[in-house]
Scaffold this active site. Sequence first.
Site, PDB file in Angstrom:
ATOM      1  N   CYS A 135      18.415  62.557  33.103  1.00 13.94           N
ATOM      2  CA  CYS A 135      18.791  61.279  33.651  1.00 13.94           C
ATOM      3  C   CYS A 135      18.017  61.334  34.978  1.00 13.94           C
ATOM      4  O   CYS A 135      17.554  60.208  35.831  1.00 13.94           O
ATOM      5  CB  CYS A 135      20.162  60.979  34.054  1.00 13.94           C
ATOM      6  SG  CYS A 135      21.231  61.587  32.556  1.00 13.94           S
ATOM      7  N   GLU A 146      12.641  53.446  31.432  1.00  9.48           N
ATOM      8  CA  GLU A 146      12.870  54.953  31.161  1.00  9.48           C
ATOM      9  C   GLU A 146      12.107  55.321  29.894  1.00  9.48           C
ATOM     10  O   GLU A 146      12.414  54.804  28.901  1.00  9.48           O
ATOM     11  CB  GLU A 146      14.162  54.955  31.327  1.00  9.48           C
ATOM     12  CG  GLU A 146      14.810  56.828  30.937  1.00  9.48           C
ATOM     13  CD  GLU A 146      16.158  56.953  31.236  1.00  9.48           C
ATOM     14  OE1 GLU A 146      17.022  56.307  30.469  1.00  9.48           O
ATOM     15  OE2 GLU A 146      16.483  57.549  31.876  1.00  9.48           O
ATOM     16  N   LYS A 186      33.258  63.429  21.689  1.00 12.85           N
ATOM     17  CA  LYS A 186      32.371  62.845  20.681  1.00 12.85           C
ATOM     18  C   LYS A 186      30.909  63.370  21.458  1.00 12.85           C
ATOM     19  O   LYS A 186      30.514  62.879  21.977  1.00 12.85           O
ATOM     20  CB  LYS A 186      32.469  61.446  20.370  1.00 12.85           C
ATOM     21  CG  LYS A 186      31.672  61.172  19.206  1.00 12.85           C
ATOM     22  CD  LYS A 186      30.304  61.364  18.903  1.00 12.85           C
ATOM     23  CE  LYS A 186      29.106  60.297  19.167  1.00 12.85           C
ATOM     24  NZ  LYS A 186      27.995  61.182  19.111  1.00 12.85           N
TER      25      LYS A 186
HETATM   26  C1  UN1 Z   1      20.767  64.753  34.039  1.00 10.45           C
HETATM   27  O1  UN1 Z   1      20.069  64.564  34.575  1.00 10.45           O
HETATM   28  O2  UN1 Z   1      20.974  64.246  33.019  1.00 10.45           O
HETATM   29  O3  UN1 Z   1      20.853  67.507  38.786  1.00 10.45           O
HETATM   30  C2  UN1 Z   1      21.864  65.750  34.580  1.00 10.45           C
HETATM   31  C3  UN1 Z   1      20.542  68.128  37.725  1.00 10.45           C
HETATM   32  C4  UN1 Z   1      21.562  68.628  36.836  1.00 10.45           C
HETATM   33  C5  UN1 Z   1      22.393  67.675  36.273  1.00 10.45           C
HETATM   34  C6  UN1 Z   1      21.388  66.594  35.534  1.00 10.45           C
HETATM   35  N1  UN1 Z   1      22.405  69.610  37.608  1.00 10.45           N
HETATM   36  O4  UN1 Z   1      19.274  68.348  37.598  1.00 10.45           O
END
Ligand code: UN1
Length: 495
Positions: free
Chosen positions: A284, A385, A175
């Site tokens: 993230c 966040e 999904k």
């Molecule tokens: C994310 O931050 O949502 O470390 C994933 C990074 C990527 C993955 C990030 N390779 O910047």
Amino acid sequence: MSKTFENFVGGQWVAPTTGEYFDNRNPANHSDLIGRFPSSGIADVQRAVESARRGFELWKRTPAPARGDVLRRVGDLMAARKEEIADLMTREMGKPLAETRGDVQEGIDTAYYAATEGRRLFGHTVPSELANKWAMTMRRPIGVCGLITPFNFPMAIPTWKMFPALLCGNSVVLKPAEDVPHTATVLVEILLAAGLPPEVIQLVHGFGEVVGKALVDHPQVPVISFTGSTETGRLVGETCGRMHKRLSLEMGGKNAQIVLDDADLDLALDGVLWGAFGTTGQRCTATSRLLLQSGIHDAFVQRLADRTMQLRLGDGRVAGTDVGPLVNEAAREKVERYIEIGRAQGATLVCGGARATGGALNNGFFFQPTIFSGVTAGSRLDQEEIFGPVLSVIKVENVDEAFAVNNGVRYGLSSSVYTSNVNVAFRAMQDLDNGITYVNAPTIGAEAHLPFGGVKETGNGHREGGWEVYEFYSETKVGYVDYSGALQRAQIDNY
Ligand code: UN1
């Protein structure tokens, strides 16, 4: 006429049982309609799970090296179509082409890693305490895995979940986020072209409250992997806990870059620009806090503001664009709320703080890269966040204070420290409460063959990427073979 896309359920591309569709538009230009995608219902999830259970019966009997061969072909096909896929991803979610190319590459890396894991999937052989008895462990697949993925890495994150799940012999219901259904569609096309038996993969488009929830609630889906907000992750976790499901959660972050007085400041400047404003801050792992030691604070903020104001906003498909749009209007409104919160809490707006407008920017969800200074530890800009291009600068006096501020949040994904002191670098890796710490590099940049994930409310103890994820998607089984020809009682006959 816009194109209408379908779900992939029961081994075919099919219309949703609801008959309903939603529009998927380019966030850099609302008038660019990519297509209409299914707004599926609970019945679609039920059909997908029934089919995936049949797929599982077939796939679990396929030898792991042969499963790996399929994933190698997936990697080859992705590599051959890298440029085209990057372009459609940028059109769909906005980040510049250099970044979507990296996102596809992360999927390719994950495919090739999975392909080789098909010839490992190691178990252990262990000596028995009894003579003429054999003891060993092996890995077994689990069943149907429900994968719920976000918009910001529309290729990499689905592959982080899907390829290990498939390699281990499970079947999958995906999904994808409703902002990026096109990328998910292409990924499924590639899996089928590589020779994956059709019922092993199911794609159900739609919204989290309906489709995601139906997957999480379904009793025949024993494994759920979710990447998204901590709030939604909590709901997912409650249901999975009640139903005894195996669950991997990757959720929020409030990542800090620490710059100490002894750092290489040019390097630290490049790092924070990329960490904070890459992917328009929608990672993230984005750098959303900058902890500056007092000796370099004022000059660094000035240089950072100058460089930030030079970033070129625009369509990520146009050469020279540094920062694309936010993914949708709700994301932009959330950023705007945080600008008000920052002002109300007494932070100083150094640059940005408003929608980016003028010319083609009026057609998309653009927002100026924004810096607040004078942010205090414990304030909402320090704690929450935002998932947008907003960087909060906090002044710290020394290493201990920097580490305490870094650790003083409920999240724990990544952190970064810029220093020339090797003792501080190793202390940071030991003492910062994060799943990943970078030394002299920004908070983003995880590689596919290492474990990815965070501590505290960022996750629930699992990791994606690397070797650990194969343990999540398989069950440990123990086999004992007693070839003594007699009853041998463990713990009794030998003591
Ligand atoms: C994310 O931050 O949502 O470390 C994933 C990074 C990527 C993955 C990030 N390779 O910047």
